[in-house]
Design a protein around this motif. Structure first.
Motif, PDB file in Angstrom:
ATOM      1  N   SER A 208       0.834  -1.203   0.000  1.00  0.00           N
ATOM      2  CA  SER A 208       0.000   0.000   0.000  1.00  0.00           C
ATOM      3  C   SER A 208       0.864   1.247   0.000  1.00  0.00           C
ATOM      4  O   SER A 208       2.043   1.205   0.347  1.00  0.00           O
ATOM      5  CB  SER A 208      -0.888   0.031   1.247  1.00  0.00           C
TER       6      SER A 208
ATOM      7  N   VAL B  43       0.839   5.290   1.491  1.00  0.00           N
ATOM      8  CA  VAL B  43       0.223   6.202   2.456  1.00  0.00           C
ATOM      9  C   VAL B  43       0.912   7.555   2.312  1.00  0.00           C
ATOM     10  O   VAL B  43       2.124   7.652   2.538  1.00  0.00           O
ATOM     11  CB  VAL B  43       0.388   5.693   3.907  1.00  0.00           C
TER      12      VAL B  43
ATOM     13  N   SER C  45      -2.770   5.013  10.403  1.00  0.00           N
ATOM     14  CA  SER C  45      -4.189   4.722  10.222  1.00  0.00           C
ATOM     15  C   SER C  45      -4.449   4.248   8.799  1.00  0.00           C
ATOM     16  O   SER C  45      -3.736   4.609   7.869  1.00  0.00           O
ATOM     17  CB  SER C  45      -5.004   5.986  10.500  1.00  0.00           C
ATOM     18  N   ASN C  46      -5.500   3.463   8.625  1.00  0.00           N
ATOM     19  CA  ASN C  46      -5.852   3.025   7.274  1.00  0.00           C
ATOM     20  C   ASN C  46      -6.693   4.073   6.540  1.00  0.00           C
ATOM     21  O   ASN C  46      -7.122   3.836   5.417  1.00  0.00           O
ATOM     22  CB  ASN C  46      -6.581   1.689   7.318  1.00  0.00           C
TER      23      ASN C  46
ATOM     24  N   CYS D 186      -4.588   5.019   3.626  1.00  0.00           N
ATOM     25  CA  CYS D 186      -3.882   3.864   3.064  1.00  0.00           C
ATOM     26  C   CYS D 186      -4.569   3.400   1.786  1.00  0.00           C
ATOM     27  O   CYS D 186      -5.760   3.103   1.789  1.00  0.00           O
ATOM     28  CB  CYS D 186      -3.863   2.749   4.102  1.00  0.00           C
TER      29      CYS D 186
END
Length: 110
Positions: free
Chosen positions: A25, A27, A47-48, A51
């Protein structure tokens, strides 16, 4: 980049073996202007919320797959070119910052 395994196959149908998944991923951490002044800063980098997956593969997280995925990501980073707009140019600086202990050990051979 992180792997995930050991998921239950309870009441799941289909031919895909999804008990082992590897995800890479991106970010965003911050946006700066040409002087280096911070325009935007991610206050929750773990935090997602921001993401975004760039790769989801059904494979086991091991040394060869991690190294292969890392090489692919580094090739893609090297191929990035600035985005030129009418009033701005966007340049990118990407770093491998969010990895779990197993990936670090595989990449550093420890």
């Amino acid at each position: 980049m992180d792997g995930s395994s050991g998921h239950s196959r309870w009441k799941q149908a289909g031919d895909i073996e999804d008990d082992q998944v590897m995800v890479a991923s991106v970010v965003p951490l911050r946006i700066t202007d040409e002087r280096g002044a911070v325009v935007w800063y991610n206050h929750t980098p773990n935090s997602n919320r921001f993401c975004r997956p760039i790769s989801v593969k059904f494979l086991k997280e091991n040394r060869s797959t991690v190294l292969k995925e890392m090489e692919l990501i580094q090739t893609q980073i090297a191929a990035l070119r600035p985005l030129k707009l009418e009033h701005a140019t966007c340049r990118y600086s990407l770093s491998l910052t969010m990895v779990d202990g197993k990936v670090v050990n595989l990449l550093t051979e420890t």
